[in-house]
Design a protein around this motif. Sequence first.
Motif, PDB file in Angstrom:
ATOM      1  N   PHE A 142      29.625 137.643 114.207  1.00  0.00           N
ATOM      2  CA  PHE A 142      28.795 138.809 114.025  1.00  0.00           C
ATOM      3  C   PHE A 142      28.427 139.285 115.099  1.00  0.00           C
ATOM      4  CE2 PHE A 142      27.117 137.162 109.606  1.00  0.00           C
ATOM      5  CZ  PHE A 142      28.424 137.610 109.240  1.00  0.00           C
ATOM      6  N   ALA A 170      29.869 139.397 117.959  1.00  0.00           N
ATOM      7  CA  ALA A 170      30.961 140.414 118.344  1.00  0.00           C
ATOM      8  C   ALA A 170      31.174 141.582 117.756  1.00  0.00           C
ATOM      9  CB  ALA A 170      32.440 139.742 118.435  1.00  0.00           C
ATOM     10  N   VAL A 171      30.566 141.611 116.404  1.00  0.00           N
ATOM     11  CA  VAL A 171      30.743 142.701 115.732  1.00  0.00           C
ATOM     12  C   VAL A 171      29.444 143.824 116.400  1.00  0.00           C
ATOM     13  CG1 VAL A 171      29.933 143.733 113.556  1.00  0.00           C
ATOM     14  CG2 VAL A 171      31.662 141.863 113.865  1.00  0.00           C
ATOM     15  N   LEU A 189      29.942 144.612 120.345  1.00  0.00           N
ATOM     16  CA  LEU A 189      31.075 145.693 120.490  1.00  0.00           C
ATOM     17  C   LEU A 189      30.829 147.073 119.829  1.00  0.00           C
ATOM     18  CD1 LEU A 189      34.249 143.288 120.474  1.00  0.00           C
ATOM     19  CD2 LEU A 189      32.693 144.007 122.273  1.00  0.00           C
TER      20      LEU A 189
END
Lengths: 632, 109, 483
Positions: C410, C412-413, C416
Amino acid sequence: MIDLVWLIPLLPFIGFLINGLGRNILPKPLIGTIASLAVIGSFAISLSIFLTFDAAQPQVIHLFDWINVGSLSIPFAFQIDQLSIMMLLIITGIGSLIHIYSAGYMSHDAGFGKFFAYLNLFVFFMLLLVMGSNYVIMFIGWEGVGLCSYLLIGFWYSNGAYADAAKKAFIMNRIGDLGFLLGVFLIISTFGSVSFTEIFPKAAGMVSGDATLILITILLFIGATGKSAQLPLFTWLPDAMAGPTPVSALIHAATMVTAGIYMIARSNILFALSPVTLDIIAVVGLLTAVVAAFIALTQTDIKKVLAYSTVSQLGYMFLGLGVGAFTGAFFHVLTHAFFKALLFLGAGSVIHAMSNEQDMRNMGGLRKKLPVTFLTMLIGTIAIAGLPPFAGFFSKDEILAHVYEHNKLLWIIGLFGAFLTAAYMFRMMFLTFWGNFRGTEDQKHHLHESPVSMTFPLIVLAILSMVGGFMGVPHALGGHHWLNEYLGPVLAASNNILPALSLEHATEYMLMGLSVGGVIISIIIAYVKYVSKGYVPKEEELQSGINKLSYNKLYLDELYTAIIQKPLDILSTFFFKVVDKSGIDGLVNGLGKVSIEASKTLRLLQTGNVGFYIFAMVIGIVAVLVYSFIII
Amino acid sequence: MENITSTIQAVPLNHYILLSAIIFTIGVIGVLVRRNAIIIFMSVELMLNAVNLLLAAFSSYSGDASGQVFVFFIMALAAAEVAVGLAIIVMVYRNTSSIDINILNRLKW
Amino acid sequence: MNLLLLLFFPLVGALVTLLNSKFAKQSAFISSLVTLAFALLLLGDFVPDASSQFVVNYPWIPALGINFAVAIDGISMPLVLLTTGLFPLIILSSFGRSISQASFYALTLFMQFGLLLVFTATDAFLFYVGWEVALIPIYFICALWGGENRIKVNMKFFVYTIAGSLFMLLGIIYLHLQTADNSFSIASFYNLNLDATTQGWLFWCFFLAFAIKMPIFPFHTWQPDTYTEAPTTGTMLLSGIMLKMGIYGVIRWLIPVTPLGFLTWGHLALILSIIGIVYASIIAFTQKDVKRLIAYSSIGHVGLIAAGIFVWNIQGLQGAMIQMVNHGINVVGMFLIADILIDRLKTREIATMGGIAKVAPKFAIAFLIVVLGTVALPLTNGFIGEFLLLHGVYQFNIWYAAIAGLTIIFGAVYMLRMYKAVMQGETNERTASFKDINGSEFLVLAVVCLLIIVIGVYPQALLHISEASVENLMNQVNSKLAF
């Protein structure tokens, strides 16, 4: 020589630092030279280690203590053995070629310095991945290459779609990484260590089918499905073609995506003792191989065809691992690195010549204009299709022979996939290099063979694709399978557990004959359709019937968006607006409101009527008196 | 002194308690039921005097003079209080032409 | 080297800054650097064993048994370093902003005094004093320089935290009354052997204060609003250092003082922490306001730290120790980035940004490194912390680790997504003229990025400081739990 092993990853890292800091100062040729020399230097050291290394035991080079907490100790150390040496050669060898190629391919790009910095950084992390002496160092490389992949896919980030592809790759990899990480935790709690040299001897003493081992291997395999683009996490790899083509060749064909196979081959003893996991791997690999091949059949973007072909070939490698053919799978990693890097670089050469056109429907007849590219790519295509005596034949055949012995049904499906491979690869060749040129006049005018810096790597790789297979000539064909013997020390423990291949030579000949025959038939069908009849796929045909399913990639991206991304976003909004704002915060604000309301109500008691006050007072006094004299 | 003490002690203590209780209750009830400020004021005085009576009685029964000293304090205090209280009532009357306390209900939220 | 010098120098600095308003930012910056130098001198004399060092103990209010008692051990040291290290960065990052005023710097330095008091106090009363002293300046900073809704939001923040601390005060007074020697010292609190029910109540008294400060789900709703409305420099103080008071409190006071309460309720606290990780991360997915997004991500990260503590094993605790420092560094970097964006673009809406990487390459690199540290990429500091924390949680329960580990995905989600929306794609008319980072911003981000990588590559230096003390504390509590 082995004392210099730390130089292998350090050289590319120094290259990264120089190019990263000097990307706007240094002249382009110098940047390209520094970057290439760094990797070539690593290759030279790797080669000398390869030539001198003869220990039966893995050599561990301890650098420093990285994390020490309680009983958990993670050293920063490298491990050199036959498996890592082979990987080192591939990474630095093919890496060098691709660096040289990129110097020509990227020469017009504004981000030249940045590109080489990233590429060097990638090589550094990839080397950490294969040299790490424990799972955590491997994990550094594992995530580090993911980062570089992210950076390089999104290299032209001004294009929002490319940036999205990069993001998708990173996130899908992360899903796998969580599995890997949990697997590492389980390894720590089971074996009390993360170092390969401590884990594997202990594991060898465990019984086959041990539940913990099965869980460990499944978790590690989840990690591998992310990095090596297997079902259900493969959809990032085709999108990753947004990156520059040399990147696709190096990262998304030859090295990074094979990390999963390397990791399983490295942990072979754990997997050999988990037959359940092996079965799962075989089925997942086979499904991926066939599904990706099916999708590749109708793609019109030359790089997409190669991307799905990569996914499919990775599927074969996992199929090989799943049936216990560790050498075969690793053999296929090596040969695949040769011919797929070649094909991608060739495709890059085509794209370069076509002024960044990637759609095969606008190509055709290029074989006369790009003779070197054509010939080398043809060699690569023959190699991947699996015609003897090119590289792909030996490795794929070894895998299929193992599959045949393991399970006939898997073998039939696998063989069918191999036929599909030949069909879509030759379809690509025919559409690109045969027939008439279908592009614009401008493109036609611009067509040219690529410079030497680009054709030289093509030629080297073409030679490797031709002869690479001879490192694993099976006994049936009179060879003694050098690779199998070389990797012997690494795979010894699991070879003791898994049954060796015991097919009759006659059966092996039959299998080879079948696959070669089928491949030739596939090529003929493709030839008839795309050359004799000169068929060029049209958009409306691709959008009808079974083509539609294939052309639209089985709607997997749409499916993931619908079942994962959308619900999570809806959940996010729900959590934010309903649970957080109205629910919890509403409760908190509610407490404040309640006290305000309570005070509003209570102050009404203050009527201002003195008589009432006195009455209340008297009642109060009487109550106190009653309480203190009567009740107590 | 001897004389007064013995005179007080001629009546049993219970009777004093009873009497003061009755006077006190009359005072309380007066405060509660009447609306005329002056009557209420008088009832308050009645309550005070009930307590004074009790203090004097207990003081002589227990042979401790401090009770009677308190009585003097209370009387002095009551005098001051009456002065202030009556002044307030006069002011109230001037402003409202009435000494009905139910009119005085402005003292609220 | 005397600890008192470290403690009171910020007060001197605050006074000088206030009197010297022409050179306020310079004197504040120099004062914070001197404090950092003192802390480094202390570090030089520090022996990484389990003992309390640099002990200072004067009677303060003898009638009530209150002492001015401070000391540093391995658990305090990283936080003292964090506090003294981040202040110069935070002060530097405010240069050139409208907040750069003498009164602001004086309040900031005053707050540093309170924070250092909290991290070094060995007397419960003094701890409480520091706890509240740190709150006052940040209240004024938010109230004076905050955004549009600052008054309402600040009121909520203040009442919420005060409500929590009053419960703690109640607990402290109760514990004081139980001590045999009429004392507030932490040692006599540790030596109390109360029954499990009492400890259960005390656990909640302390837990509320700490959980609100951190904050742990579901006591977190003041945080996103406050982080968003506060001036960004204030947000850095709040998120970088102040919330560490809560975490530190759990390690130093909550669990050792009420081990049996922890035994009863610790599991619930753990579950709340883990819910918070997933919950806040999911909310961060769709945030449109850059500061609010970081605020929610911070809740998620702190939830993981808290979970690492509540599982109470060496990996979890050491992970929490190092991750406190890491989170401080990363979140300050993150909020500085947000501040730069807001300063240049005059908006917090992510949707109105895009393509900045092209016009501000230095900024893009710094942003990326901070993002990578936040998403815990190996060889950045975040990885060390999250690896140890998740490993700690894993030893408690594999499923908890799997759920808590979702933070890896999450994180990274949302990070990014934000990076893509802000930095990548095409520029628009708003972002086309974005100026790359200048002197002081460059300096701060360079230090932050350097720390992110150095700690990621060689964490042992930091882990080594706290190891002995953490082990000692753990054994002490475990002996009471009769493990």
